[in-house]
Scaffold this motif. Structure first.
Motif, PDB file in Angstrom:
ATOM      1  N   TRP A  75       8.505   0.634   6.168  1.00 19.32           N
ATOM      2  CA  TRP A  75       9.073  -0.501   5.450  1.00 19.32           C
ATOM      3  C   TRP A  75       8.527  -0.586   4.020  1.00 19.32           C
ATOM      4  O   TRP A  75       9.310  -0.622   3.059  1.00 19.32           O
ATOM      5  N   LYS A  79      10.063   2.819   2.348  1.00 17.06           N
ATOM      6  CA  LYS A  79      11.232   1.966   2.120  1.00 17.06           C
ATOM      7  C   LYS A  79      12.513   2.544   2.747  1.00 17.06           C
ATOM      8  O   LYS A  79      13.579   2.615   2.128  1.00 17.06           O
ATOM      9  N   VAL A  84      13.975  -1.799   5.843  1.00 14.58           N
ATOM     10  CA  VAL A  84      14.145  -2.795   4.785  1.00 14.58           C
ATOM     11  C   VAL A  84      15.215  -3.808   5.187  1.00 14.58           C
ATOM     12  O   VAL A  84      15.036  -5.030   5.026  1.00 14.58           O
ATOM     13  N   GLU A  85      16.314  -3.320   5.735  1.00 16.63           N
ATOM     14  CA  GLU A  85      17.392  -4.202   6.157  1.00 16.63           C
ATOM     15  C   GLU A  85      16.964  -5.088   7.320  1.00 16.63           C
ATOM     16  O   GLU A  85      17.336  -6.267   7.389  1.00 16.63           O
ATOM     17  N   MET A  87      14.005  -6.297   7.907  1.00 17.50           N
ATOM     18  CA  MET A  87      13.199  -7.389   7.374  1.00 17.50           C
ATOM     19  C   MET A  87      14.064  -8.385   6.598  1.00 17.50           C
ATOM     20  O   MET A  87      13.877  -9.600   6.716  1.00 17.50           O
ATOM     21  N   LYS A  88      15.008  -7.885   5.850  1.00 18.48           N
ATOM     22  CA  LYS A  88      15.882  -8.756   5.061  1.00 18.48           C
ATOM     23  C   LYS A  88      16.730  -9.650   5.969  1.00 18.48           C
ATOM     24  O   LYS A  88      16.967 -10.827   5.662  1.00 18.48           O
ATOM     25  N   ASP A  89      17.140  -9.097   7.117  1.00 14.83           N
ATOM     26  CA  ASP A  89      18.005  -9.840   8.031  1.00 14.83           C
ATOM     27  C   ASP A  89      17.256 -10.832   8.916  1.00 14.83           C
ATOM     28  O   ASP A  89      17.860 -11.776   9.447  1.00 14.83           O
ATOM     29  N   TYR A  91      13.627 -11.988   8.375  1.00 10.18           N
ATOM     30  CA  TYR A  91      12.441 -12.687   7.870  1.00 10.18           C
ATOM     31  C   TYR A  91      12.656 -13.106   6.420  1.00 10.18           C
ATOM     32  O   TYR A  91      13.436 -12.478   5.691  1.00 10.18           O
ATOM     33  N   PRO A  93      12.078 -13.658   2.366  1.00 14.51           N
ATOM     34  CA  PRO A  93      11.695 -12.658   1.350  1.00 14.51           C
ATOM     35  C   PRO A  93      10.182 -12.575   1.105  1.00 14.51           C
ATOM     36  O   PRO A  93       9.677 -11.508   0.748  1.00 14.51           O
TER      37      PRO A  93
END
Length: 431
Positions: A75, A79, A84-85, A87-89, A91, A93
């Motif tokens: 992550w 990256k 990455v996606e 975590m974005k979806d 949790y 920022p």
């Protein structure tokens, strides 16, 4: 009537003329902090006799439980898009990996339940990840302030609880995995930037923790990993191992692996691992271990794993039989959940292996390699032996389509060889 296809069948042959000499007795010795001296240490006999152990990958990485136990690295460092996606979806920022720490609750962790499952599996030792590359310790390390299981998350000494229970409740040996390096520890990164001429990290972190682990929990397997590209001189591996073999409370029984610095794997140390999931399929001159996973893609627990991602019991038995026939031990990995439960698929596989071993364990435990590891006539046929008892075991994983079993390797001599064809059958009902 043609027998059904079997996960494994052990056939014992009493072959009098085909014997191997017994191993020489171990002699006491002191060891110098050199590979030449350390590599001459004879491995304690219990390890070769055990044949089968359980690896347990558990840590903060069990909280995201997505993709791999290398979640943090994939992550933040590499990256990789799917991490990455994820975590974005899921949790905010501002969420950091350290924020997973309090969520690693282990609230359902019950050392007694774990111990009972491990005992039922037929394993003879366990290896717990006391610290993985993320740096979180499963005990209250004095050298990992606020990033350990006493200060954060479980608020419990996981290592101690499991160690005490394993020793009081089972006949298994207790072992610990320990990662030498940590991905993002500032002292390690500073040492790395100096091409490892600086040694701040091993002096202030790694070595003190290793001494603390051994003196406090007395593991009989010390499974090192993660050299971070640094040579063994940086880690002072030979100095530590000389203390371990000469002075430590486990000096007479401890076994170690070969991951003590860049270039040491499959070359120096106790037993060889050579690589993850190492299964050469032929006899090696040095004791080795096949560390592998029930989950084909990860060592840590994955919420996104599908049923086809797990090895079947037939595949696991095959790994065990091939490994032991070629002189190795099998270290089979499970990954508990963040709350400390062993998922039903892992528990099922462990209990299935135990069922198979209760029937066929005579052909596995305390055996030696034979002059042939597998058969030249019948495929999926592997051999082990017990020279003192004048026994050779033929273990076949599939019943031949013809309904007849032919052994190409045993050479019977009229009047000198007694064939004791005792079939030890594992059917689906044994699982």
């Amino acid at each position: 009537m043609r027998p059904r296809e079997l996960p494994g069948l052990a056939l014992s042959l009493l072959l009098l003329p085909l014997l191997l000499p017994p191993c020489p007795a171990r002699s006491a010795a002191r060891f110098d902090p050199t590979w030449e001296s350390l590599d001459a240490r004879q491995l304690p006999a219990w390890f070769d006799q055990a044949k089968f152990g359980i690896f347990i990958h558990w840590g903060v990485f069990s909280v995201p439980s997505f993709g791999s136990e290398w979640f943090w690295w994939y992550w933040q460092k590499e990256k990789i898009p799917k991490y990455v996606e994820f975590m974005k979806d899921n949790y905010p920022p501002s969420f950091k990996y350290e924020d997973f720490g309090p969520l690693f609750t282990a609230k359902f962790f019950n050392a007694n339940q774990w111990a009972d499952i491990f005992q039922a599996s037929g394993a003879k030792y366990i290896v717990l990840t006391s610290k993985h590359h993320e740096g979180f310790t499963l005990w209250g390390s004095e050298y990992s302030w606020n990033w350990n299981a006493i200060d954060e998350g479980p608020k419990r000494d996981i290592v101690k609880e499991l160690e005490v229970t394993i020793r009081n409740r089972t006949d298994l040996r207790f072992g610990l995995y320990y990662s030498l390096f940590e991905w993002f520890h500032p002292l390690f990164l500073e040492d790395e930037s100096s091409s490892f001429h600086k040694r701040q990290f091993p002096v202030s972190k790694t070595l003190p923790e290793l001494y603390e682990l051994v003196n406090t929990y007395q593991p009989e397997i010390l499974w090192s990993d993660g050299d971070g590209g640094a040579p063994d001189q940086y880690w002072n591996s030979t100095g530590f191992l000389a203390w371990l073999y000469n002075e430590s409370p486990v000096r007479d029984t401890v076994v170690t692996n070969d991951r003590w610095g860049a270039g040491s794997i499959c070359k120096h140390g106790g037993f060889y691992t050579c690589s993850d999931r190492y299964n050469p399929g032929h006899l090696l001159p040095h004791k080795w271990e096949n560390c592998m996973t029930i989950d084909k893609l990860s060592w840590g627990y994955r919420r996104n794993a599908g049923i086809s991602d797990y090895l079947t019991i037939e595949e696991l038995v095959k790994q065990l039989v091939e490994t032991v026939s070629c002189g190795g031990n099998l270290l089979m990995n499970i990954g508990p959940t963040l709350d400390g439960t062993i998922s039903v698929v892992f528990e099922e596989r462990l209990r299935q292996m135990g069922s198979w071993l209760r029937v066929n364990g005579e052909a596995i435990y305390e055996t030696h390699t034979w002059r042939s590891q597998n058969d030249t006539v019948t495929s999926d046929m592997w051999y082990t032996s017990k020279p003192k008892e004048k026994l050779v075991y033929a273990i076949f994983l599939k019943w031949p389509i013809s309904g007849q079993l032919f052994l190409g390797q045993p050479k019977a001599i009229l009047g000198a060889t007694q064939g004791a064809y005792t079939l030890s059958v594992s059917t689906c009902s044994h699982f």
